[in-house]
Motif scaffolding. Structure first.
Motif, PDB file in Angstrom:
ATOM      1  N   ILE A   7       0.835  -1.201   0.000  1.00 42.45           N
ATOM      2  CA  ILE A   7       0.000   0.000   0.000  1.00 42.45           C
ATOM      3  C   ILE A   7       0.870   1.252   0.000  1.00 42.45           C
ATOM      4  O   ILE A   7       0.681   2.155  -0.803  1.00 42.45           O
ATOM      5  N   GLN A   8       1.840   1.291   0.926  1.00 42.51           N
ATOM      6  CA  GLN A   8       2.642   2.499   1.048  1.00 42.51           C
ATOM      7  C   GLN A   8       3.958   2.171   1.742  1.00 42.51           C
ATOM      8  O   GLN A   8       4.024   1.321   2.624  1.00 42.51           O
ATOM      9  N   THR A   9       5.004   2.878   1.327  1.00 42.28           N
ATOM     10  CA  THR A   9       6.291   2.851   2.011  1.00 42.28           C
ATOM     11  C   THR A   9       6.605   4.280   2.412  1.00 42.28           C
ATOM     12  O   THR A   9       6.588   5.179   1.571  1.00 42.28           O
ATOM     13  N   ILE A  10       6.861   4.481   3.695  1.00 39.28           N
ATOM     14  CA  ILE A  10       7.139   5.821   4.216  1.00 39.28           C
ATOM     15  C   ILE A  10       8.542   5.816   4.791  1.00 39.28           C
ATOM     16  O   ILE A  10       8.854   5.017   5.673  1.00 39.28           O
ATOM     17  N   ARG A  11       9.389   6.711   4.299  1.00 39.02           N
ATOM     18  CA  ARG A  11      10.743   6.834   4.831  1.00 39.02           C
ATOM     19  C   ARG A  11      10.692   7.611   6.141  1.00 39.02           C
ATOM     20  O   ARG A  11      10.089   8.677   6.215  1.00 39.02           O
TER      21      ARG A  11
END
Length: 133
Positions: free
Chosen positions: A54-58
């Motif tokens: 769904i999402q990758t957040i740094r």
């Protein structure tokens, strides 16, 4: 005949103090080895829903708190900041994902089985081969 039984002298000696100091020093060194050594901070949060990314957040350089909503059979609200991630709200039965609390180390994960959501901290260096709980 003496009516008083002989009592042993139970006073600490110098060697007792040396042994106690060595045990205390060994305990402090052990604590520092296990808890004082900090591994690299997690670099990113990956969120998958039913097997799809769904999402990758740094996390490096993240200045504000981000909220990610997952809608499916159940609704999850995920809060991400530079220190870690947690599920703040969920209407799934059992609420194990909410009760997991905040995860902050690389390799840790939060799982919501009814909604099939996996939130994992990646990057950095993990300090264990397996993280339970």
């Amino acid at each position: 005949m003496n009516t008083y039984p002989s009592t042993p002298k139970l006073r600490p000696t110098l060697w007792d103090g040396v042994v106690a100091a060595l045990v205390a020093a060994l305990a402090i060194v052990t604590i520092l080895c296990f808890y004082g050594r900090r591994t690299g901070a997690p670099q990113a949060v990956t969120i998958t829903h039913r097997g799809a990314l769904i999402q990758t957040i740094r996390l490096t350089g993240l200045t504000e708190t981000k909220t990610v909503a997952i809608d499916g059979d159940y609704h999850l609200e995920i809060q991400v900041d530079s220190g870690g991630v947690c599920v703040t709200r969920s209407d799934c039965p059992g609420q194990d994902c909410v009760h997991t609390g905040r995860i902050t180390r690389s390799g840790q994960s939060i799982v919501c089985l009814p909604e099939q959501v996996v939130i994992q901290l990646t990057g950095g260096t993990s300090d264990a081969d397996v993280v339970l709980g």
